[in-house]
Design a protein around this motif. Structure first.
Motif, PDB file in Angstrom:
ATOM      1  N   TYR A  47      30.370  51.762  38.353  1.00  0.00           N
ATOM      2  CA  TYR A  47      30.360  51.648  36.889  1.00  0.00           C
ATOM      3  C   TYR A  47      30.070  50.242  36.377  1.00  0.00           C
ATOM      4  N   GLY A  48      29.731  49.316  37.269  1.00  0.00           N
ATOM      5  CA  GLY A  48      29.483  47.935  36.863  1.00  0.00           C
ATOM      6  C   GLY A  48      28.359  47.778  35.864  1.00  0.00           C
ATOM      7  N   HIS A  49      27.463  48.741  35.799  1.00  0.00           N
ATOM      8  CA  HIS A  49      26.369  48.683  34.831  1.00  0.00           C
ATOM      9  C   HIS A  49      26.857  48.957  33.405  1.00  0.00           C
ATOM     10  N   ALA A  50      28.023  49.597  33.259  1.00  0.00           N
ATOM     11  CA  ALA A  50      28.503  49.978  31.934  1.00  0.00           C
ATOM     12  C   ALA A  50      29.810  49.282  31.542  1.00  0.00           C
ATOM     13  N   LEU A  51      30.572  48.840  32.516  1.00  0.00           N
ATOM     14  CA  LEU A  51      31.841  48.160  32.260  1.00  0.00           C
ATOM     15  C   LEU A  51      31.732  46.735  32.788  1.00  0.00           C
ATOM     16  N   HIS A  52      32.292  45.780  32.045  1.00  0.00           N
ATOM     17  CA  HIS A  52      32.153  44.378  32.438  1.00  0.00           C
ATOM     18  C   HIS A  52      33.475  43.646  32.271  1.00  0.00           C
ATOM     19  N   GLY A  53      33.706  42.677  33.117  1.00  0.00           N
ATOM     20  CA  GLY A  53      34.808  41.760  32.924  1.00  0.00           C
ATOM     21  C   GLY A  53      35.991  41.959  33.843  1.00  0.00           C
ATOM     22  N   GLU A  54      36.906  41.012  33.707  1.00  0.00           N
ATOM     23  CA  GLU A  54      38.111  40.967  34.527  1.00  0.00           C
ATOM     24  C   GLU A  54      38.968  42.217  34.355  1.00  0.00           C
ATOM     25  N   GLU A  55      38.996  42.774  33.157  1.00  0.00           N
ATOM     26  CA  GLU A  55      39.813  43.960  32.906  1.00  0.00           C
ATOM     27  C   GLU A  55      39.477  45.082  33.885  1.00  0.00           C
ATOM     28  N   TRP A  56      38.196  45.194  34.239  1.00  0.00           N
ATOM     29  CA  TRP A  56      37.751  46.283  35.099  1.00  0.00           C
ATOM     30  C   TRP A  56      37.646  45.893  36.563  1.00  0.00           C
ATOM     31  N   PHE A  57      37.298  44.625  36.832  1.00  0.00           N
ATOM     32  CA  PHE A  57      36.974  44.257  38.207  1.00  0.00           C
ATOM     33  C   PHE A  57      37.710  43.016  38.722  1.00  0.00           C
ATOM     34  N   GLY A  58      38.576  42.421  37.924  1.00  0.00           N
ATOM     35  CA  GLY A  58      39.296  41.217  38.320  1.00  0.00           C
ATOM     36  C   GLY A  58      40.752  41.494  38.644  1.00  0.00           C
ATOM     37  N   GLU A  59      41.558  40.464  38.549  1.00  0.00           N
ATOM     38  CA  GLU A  59      42.985  40.572  38.879  1.00  0.00           C
ATOM     39  C   GLU A  59      43.722  41.621  38.045  1.00  0.00           C
ATOM     40  N   PRO A  60      43.439  41.756  36.732  1.00  0.00           N
ATOM     41  CA  PRO A  60      44.131  42.821  35.982  1.00  0.00           C
ATOM     42  C   PRO A  60      43.827  44.213  36.547  1.00  0.00           C
ATOM     43  N   ALA A  61      42.620  44.417  37.002  1.00  0.00           N
ATOM     44  CA  ALA A  61      42.253  45.714  37.581  1.00  0.00           C
ATOM     45  C   ALA A  61      42.976  45.927  38.913  1.00  0.00           C
ATOM     46  N   ILE A  62      43.044  44.887  39.732  1.00  0.00           N
ATOM     47  CA  ILE A  62      43.764  44.986  41.006  1.00  0.00           C
ATOM     48  C   ILE A  62      45.236  45.309  40.740  1.00  0.00           C
ATOM     49  N   ALA A  63      45.851  44.610  39.784  1.00  0.00           N
ATOM     50  CA  ALA A  63      47.260  44.849  39.467  1.00  0.00           C
ATOM     51  C   ALA A  63      47.481  46.290  39.012  1.00  0.00           C
ATOM     52  N   ARG A  64      46.586  46.796  38.189  1.00  0.00           N
ATOM     53  CA  ARG A  64      46.684  48.184  37.705  1.00  0.00           C
ATOM     54  C   ARG A  64      46.577  49.168  38.867  1.00  0.00           C
ATOM     55  N   ARG A  65      45.651  48.936  39.777  1.00  0.00           N
ATOM     56  CA  ARG A  65      45.482  49.846  40.926  1.00  0.00           C
ATOM     57  C   ARG A  65      46.647  49.711  41.910  1.00  0.00           C
TER      58      ARG A  65
END
Length: 185
Positions: A47-65
């Motif tokens: 989904y990197g073509h449609a979603l961008h930034g730390e919220e989706w692929f950075g530390e906040p995303a890791i913490a959520r997962r």
């Protein structure tokens, strides 16, 4: 109405397949950090073509997962009790793929089971790991799944496993740029 969920199958044999170079087994709480990393990387690839930034692929995303996978694998939690989980490991035992299945979230389910999550690190695409994960997770049983409408690679993969679009489409308000289609077998 869907029939009661069958009892989860026995854990697959974690013995490595020397030709494949990976193993499939049932994840444990100790695997959560690796699963979170694979899940976030899988989202970035898909989904990197449609979603961008730390919220989706950075530390906040890791913490959520980390939170998700801890809840999903904690015995007694509804997500754990209703879910079936498998993971793929490389030859060193490092998580490189994951899959999860729960009862369908559809208001009027068309199948008793949903292939809810499937991600394999890109360097493992084409190795047979994704197919092995699905087979270990739901076998050849009828199931449904929701996938990004614009992810033709995933749709081709699911078609090889017997899934076909059934005409249902949905747009999640959290990511309106990624409409989903339902596939069933």
């Amino acid at each position: 109405m869907c029939a009661p969920r069958p009892a989860p199958s026995a854990a697959p044999d974690p013995a490595p397949d020397p030709a494949a170079g990976f193993t499939i087994d049932v994840p444990a709480l100790a695997d959560v950090p690796g699963l979170a990393r694979v899940h976030v990387r899988g989202w970035e690839v898909a989904y990197g073509h449609a979603l961008h930034g730390e919220e989706w692929f950075g530390e906040p995303a890791i913490a959520r997962r980390l939170e998700h996978w801890t809840r999903w694998l904690t015995p007694g939690a509804p997500e754990a009790d209703e879910g079936i989980f498998r993971m793929g490991r490389d030859g060193d035992g490092v998580p490189v793929g994951l899959a999860a299945s729960w009862p369908p979230r559809d208001p009027q389910p068309v199948r008793d089971r949903e292939l809810s999550v499937l991600y394999v690190l890109p360097e493992w695409h084409g190795t047979g790991m994704a197919r092995a994960l699905v087979t270990a997770l739901i076998g050849e049983e009828p199931a449904s799944l929701w996938g990004a409408e614009d992810n033709s690679r995933a749709q081709r993969f699911y078609a090889k496993l017997g899934f076909a679009p059934d005409g249902a489409r949905q747009v999640d308000p959290r990511w309106p740029a990624l409409p989903d289609i339902r596939m069933v077998r």
